[in-house]
Write an enzyme that holds these catalytic residues in place. Sequence first.
Site, PDB file in Angstrom:
ATOM      1  N   ASP A 127    -115.227 -24.882  34.689  1.00  0.00           N
ATOM      2  CA  ASP A 127    -115.583 -24.362  36.016  1.00  0.00           C
ATOM      3  C   ASP A 127    -117.037 -24.687  36.356  1.00  0.00           C
ATOM      4  O   ASP A 127    -117.872 -24.866  35.455  1.00  0.00           O
ATOM      5  CB  ASP A 127    -115.477 -22.833  36.047  1.00  0.00           C
ATOM      6  CG  ASP A 127    -114.063 -22.353  35.891  1.00  0.00           C
ATOM      7  OD1 ASP A 127    -113.151 -23.170  36.094  1.00  0.00           O
ATOM      8  OD2 ASP A 127    -113.890 -21.172  35.561  1.00  0.00           O
TER       9      ASP A 127
HETATM   10  N1  URA Z   1    -111.772 -20.577  31.267  1.00  0.00           N
HETATM   11  C1  URA Z   1    -112.425 -20.279  32.390  1.00  0.00           C
HETATM   12  O1  URA Z   1    -112.223 -19.214  32.964  1.00  0.00           O
HETATM   13  N2  URA Z   1    -113.310 -21.169  32.867  1.00  0.00           N
HETATM   14  C2  URA Z   1    -113.578 -22.354  32.269  1.00  0.00           C
HETATM   15  O2  URA Z   1    -114.405 -23.131  32.752  1.00  0.00           O
HETATM   16  C3  URA Z   1    -112.881 -22.638  31.093  1.00  0.00           C
HETATM   17  C4  URA Z   1    -111.982 -21.733  30.609  1.00  0.00           C
END
Ligand code: URA
Length: 327
Positions: A127
Amino acid sequence: MSDPSDRSPPPHTAAKPAAASPDTERLARVIARAGLASRREAERWVQEGRVEVNGVVVWHPGHPVDPARDHVKVDGKPLPPPPPLVYYLLYKPKGTITSREDPDGRKSVIDLVEGLPERVEPVGRLDFNTEGALLLTNDGDLAHALTHPARGVPKRYLAKVWRTPTEKTLERLRRGVYLEDGRTAPALVRVVDDTEAGNCWLEITVTEGRNHLVRRMLETVGHPCNKLRRESFATISIRGMERGEVRALSAEEVARLRDIAEGKDPALAGHAFKYKKGFARPKAQANKPLSRKKAQRRRLSGRSGGPGGKGGGGRKGSGGPTGGGNG
Ligand code: URA
């Protein structure tokens, strides 16, 4: 090459291509391996009528091509020979996206690796607000295997969460919680540290790659997370790295990734074991395919059924929540 202003496929060529022979590969894959584009981009180029094989425009990305015999051109130019395969680890800083382009103009991890001589693609996603381990490679096959849901490679995170979950809540996270897209697979979860403000850092190792998985799991059990860092991906760790730093993987790390991509237990991947005289060897049934659930449990626990016996995992210190990896 045909007139580029007329780029709709003639009806008789839009159909699926003939069956491939052992020497052929999908056209889009051959273009991607030449280092010109990701597989998805290459598929788009084919569908846009920009690619010809032996002088004929081909419209199907899966068209079988023999790289040793067929002449592929993109926009009228022959494909360059494939570059060497390269493997890097980036410590992704938060505030960057993992796709190449963003309609909102946000900074991409690709901007951070612009200096690399090869064109590389991120393996999986993180993310915008998550930092940590992100593999980058031009080895599309390895990337595909490592992100395939059936492979279930371990991804280890540190998450700062609101308040400290009870043991019962930790157990819920370990067993699997219900999200809108289904129940989560078993995970390794433990409290690493409490903060002075009464919150805590959790270590979570998951084997799935669903969108926002860790944040959603934590939100669901009432402990939303406001900081998330991936410590390791498929046992390849950011330990000792700075945010924004990129490093080439060692030969041992690449060997380990290949083993994991082929389905080897991450606790044993990259290790060639010698059996000591007089000690029992694992029975042949160690190779028997496990059910998906059983395999997932083993990957997480680092239990191999191999040398070292129950829970041995073969690697010193593998009893931790890393799934036996180096993370
Ligand atoms: N889980 C999440 O919530 N975000 C990420 O970037 C990776 C795994």
